[in-house]
Design an enzyme around this catalytic site. Structure first.
Site, short mmCIF file in Angstrom:
data_model
loop_
_atom_site.label_atom_id
_atom_site.label_comp_id
_atom_site.label_asym_id
_atom_site.label_seq_id
_atom_site.Cartn_x
_atom_site.Cartn_y
_atom_site.Cartn_z
N TYR A 172 5.30 -4.09 1.09
CA TYR A 172 4.26 -4.97 0.55
C TYR A 172 4.86 -6.35 0.27
CZ TYR A 172 0.41 -6.56 -2.44
OH TYR A 172 -0.63 -7.26 -2.98
N TYR A 182 2.20 -6.52 -9.79
CA TYR A 182 2.95 -5.51 -9.04
C TYR A 182 4.33 -5.41 -9.70
CZ TYR A 182 4.19 -2.83 -4.82
OH TYR A 182 4.55 -1.84 -3.93
N ALA A 224 -2.53 5.71 -4.87
CA ALA A 224 -1.39 5.03 -5.49
C ALA A 224 -1.78 3.62 -5.93
CB ALA A 224 -0.21 4.98 -4.51
P1 NAD Z 1 -0.94 7.06 -1.28
O1 NAD Z 1 -1.27 7.49 -2.66
O2 NAD Z 1 -1.81 7.55 -0.16
O3 NAD Z 1 0.55 7.43 -0.87
C1 NAD Z 1 1.63 7.50 -1.76
C2 NAD Z 1 2.14 8.92 -1.67
O4 NAD Z 1 3.43 9.03 -2.25
C3 NAD Z 1 1.26 9.93 -2.40
O5 NAD Z 1 0.83 10.92 -1.48
C4 NAD Z 1 2.19 10.53 -3.44
O6 NAD Z 1 1.93 11.89 -3.65
C5 NAD Z 1 3.54 10.32 -2.77
N1 NAD Z 1 4.72 10.40 -3.64
C6 NAD Z 1 4.94 9.75 -4.81
N2 NAD Z 1 6.15 10.08 -5.29
C7 NAD Z 1 6.71 10.95 -4.40
C8 NAD Z 1 7.94 11.65 -4.36
N3 NAD Z 1 8.84 11.53 -5.33
N4 NAD Z 1 8.18 12.47 -3.31
C9 NAD Z 1 7.26 12.60 -2.33
N5 NAD Z 1 6.08 11.96 -2.32
C10 NAD Z 1 5.80 11.14 -3.35
O7 NAD Z 1 -0.93 5.47 -1.34
P2 NAD Z 1 -0.63 4.33 -0.25
O8 NAD Z 1 -1.05 3.08 -0.92
O9 NAD Z 1 -1.20 4.65 1.06
O10 NAD Z 1 0.96 4.32 -0.17
C11 NAD Z 1 1.70 4.58 0.99
C12 NAD Z 1 2.73 3.48 1.20
O11 NAD Z 1 2.05 2.26 1.51
C13 NAD Z 1 3.58 3.18 -0.03
O12 NAD Z 1 4.91 2.90 0.38
C14 NAD Z 1 2.95 1.93 -0.58
O13 NAD Z 1 3.83 1.15 -1.37
C15 NAD Z 1 2.61 1.23 0.72
N6 NAD Z 1 1.66 0.10 0.60
C16 NAD Z 1 0.44 0.27 0.03
C17 NAD Z 1 -0.43 -0.80 -0.09
C18 NAD Z 1 -1.79 -0.62 -0.72
O14 NAD Z 1 -2.43 -1.61 -1.06
N7 NAD Z 1 -2.28 0.59 -0.87
C19 NAD Z 1 -0.05 -2.06 0.40
C20 NAD Z 1 1.20 -2.21 1.01
C21 NAD Z 1 2.06 -1.13 1.10
#
Ligand code: NAD
Length: 286
Positions: A172, A182, A224
């Site tokens: 991000y 954040y 998340a």
């Molecule tokens: P999401 O909730 O779908 O995914 C996050 C996942 O991480 C969840 O399934 C959670 O159970 C898992 N998790 C947390 N701690 C863990 C651990 N210790 N071991 C194993 N799994 C664990 O949410 P998302 O937003 O799709 O996140 C996925 C990735 O995308 C992350 O790296 C997030 O930082 C990144 N991201 C998200 C956004 C956004 O706006 N949603 C923007 C940029 C980047």
């Protein structure tokens, strides 16, 4: 045979991990997922009961098949690292072999090898706190769950990854530009993840002919992201200020991931690829 992918960080059908799984499945890959232990039960139950069937639909009308769901907690590398209170926690005691090393051993026993590793997970217990109010423990936990988890997964999976394979993670823009809200060291964790992408690309490229890239994704209302608290504002901000004034879909990140791990991207490694409607390119928008 088609490629085999392990996607760490899928626990519902809202996040980037799910969208990536679908895009890879649509391209013919076999899908294995790693699901956070505390979320495993509800995810598997929902899958079994057909709650995700609508969102499992692929462009050809078939349903994405998740061949196996592995319980995973990516903050622990091996059983020796797991504290007693976690071991005895009901949700953890109900599953087994969920440390990184054990998951990789299970995948090796079940399937022998993989071609694609996806890291789509992050966690920062103090994400809602400004960095100036973040504790050492909160900061280090964010780094452990969101950055080192990737180093560990690649470290352990690399020996069973077929040469020519590829890996991606999700990052991000808060790593490079100040994004108030954040917090908790999550911006620091993403900066580490991006730096590690370059170093790991070199090391895994030389060691196993594996490419390593990261996608810097725009805001998505995932589970998340909702926990951070300001996601609706970020989506609105992006809509107003980005070059492309449209909703950014998780599938657009999925499609980019499918490209990056495919042979179409055979010379791309160590890169940060922005999938954010172009928001990262703006200074100020008028
Ligand atoms: P999401 O909730 O779908 O995914 C996050 C996942 O991480 C969840 O399934 C959670 O159970 C898992 N998790 C947390 N701690 C863990 C651990 N210790 N071991 C194993 N799994 C664990 O949410 P998302 O937003 O799709 O996140 C996925 C990735 O995308 C992350 O790296 C997030 O930082 C990144 N991201 C998200 C956004 C956004 O706006 N949603 C923007 C940029 C980047």
């Amino acid at each position: 045979r088609g490629k085999r992918a392990f996607i760490a960080g899928v626990a519902d059908d809202n996040g980037y991990g799910w969208a990536i799984a679908k895009a890879l499945a649509a391209a013919g890959a076999e899908i294995l997922v790693g699901t956070w232990v505390p979320a495993l039960n509800i995810f598997e139950t929902s899958l079994r009961r057909g709650k995700f069937d609508e969102s499992r639909k692929l462009p050809d009308g078939s349903l994405m098949d998740i061949v196996k769901v592995y319980p995973l907690d990516a903050v622990y590398d091996s059983p020796d690292d797991v504290p007693e209170d976690v071991k005895s926690n009901k949700r953890y005691a109900g599953s087994s072999n969920w440390t990184v090393k054990e998951v990789v051993e299970s995948v090796k026993n079940d399937f022998g090898s993989i071609d694609i590793l996806v890291h789509s997970l992050a966690n920062g217990p103090e994400v809602t706190k400004p960095l100036l109010e973040t504790s050492r423990r909160g900061y280090l936990t964010a780094i452990s769950a969101s950055s080192y988890s990737y180093v560990s997964l690649l470290q352990h999976f690399l020996p069973i990854m077929n040469p020519g394979g590829a890996s991606i993670s999700l990052t991000y823009i808060a790593s490079e530009r100040a994004i108030p809200g954040y917090g908790g060291g999550m911006s620091s964790a993403k900066a580490a993840l991006e730096s590690d992408t370059r170093v790991l690309a070199f090391e895994a490229g030389r060691k196993g002919k594996i490419r390593v890239n990261t996608i810097s994704a725009g805001p998505l209302g995932s589970r998340a992201a909702k926990a951070i608290g300001f996601i609706e504002k970020m989506i609105e901000y992006s809509y107003v200020n980005a070059p492309l004034q449209k909703e950014q879909l998780a599938d657009e990140v999925g499609n980019t991931a499918a490209f990056l791990v495919s042979s179409l991207a055979s010379a791309i490694t160590g890169s940060i690829v922005y999938v954010d409607n172009g928001l990262n390119t703006m200074g100020i928008a008028i």
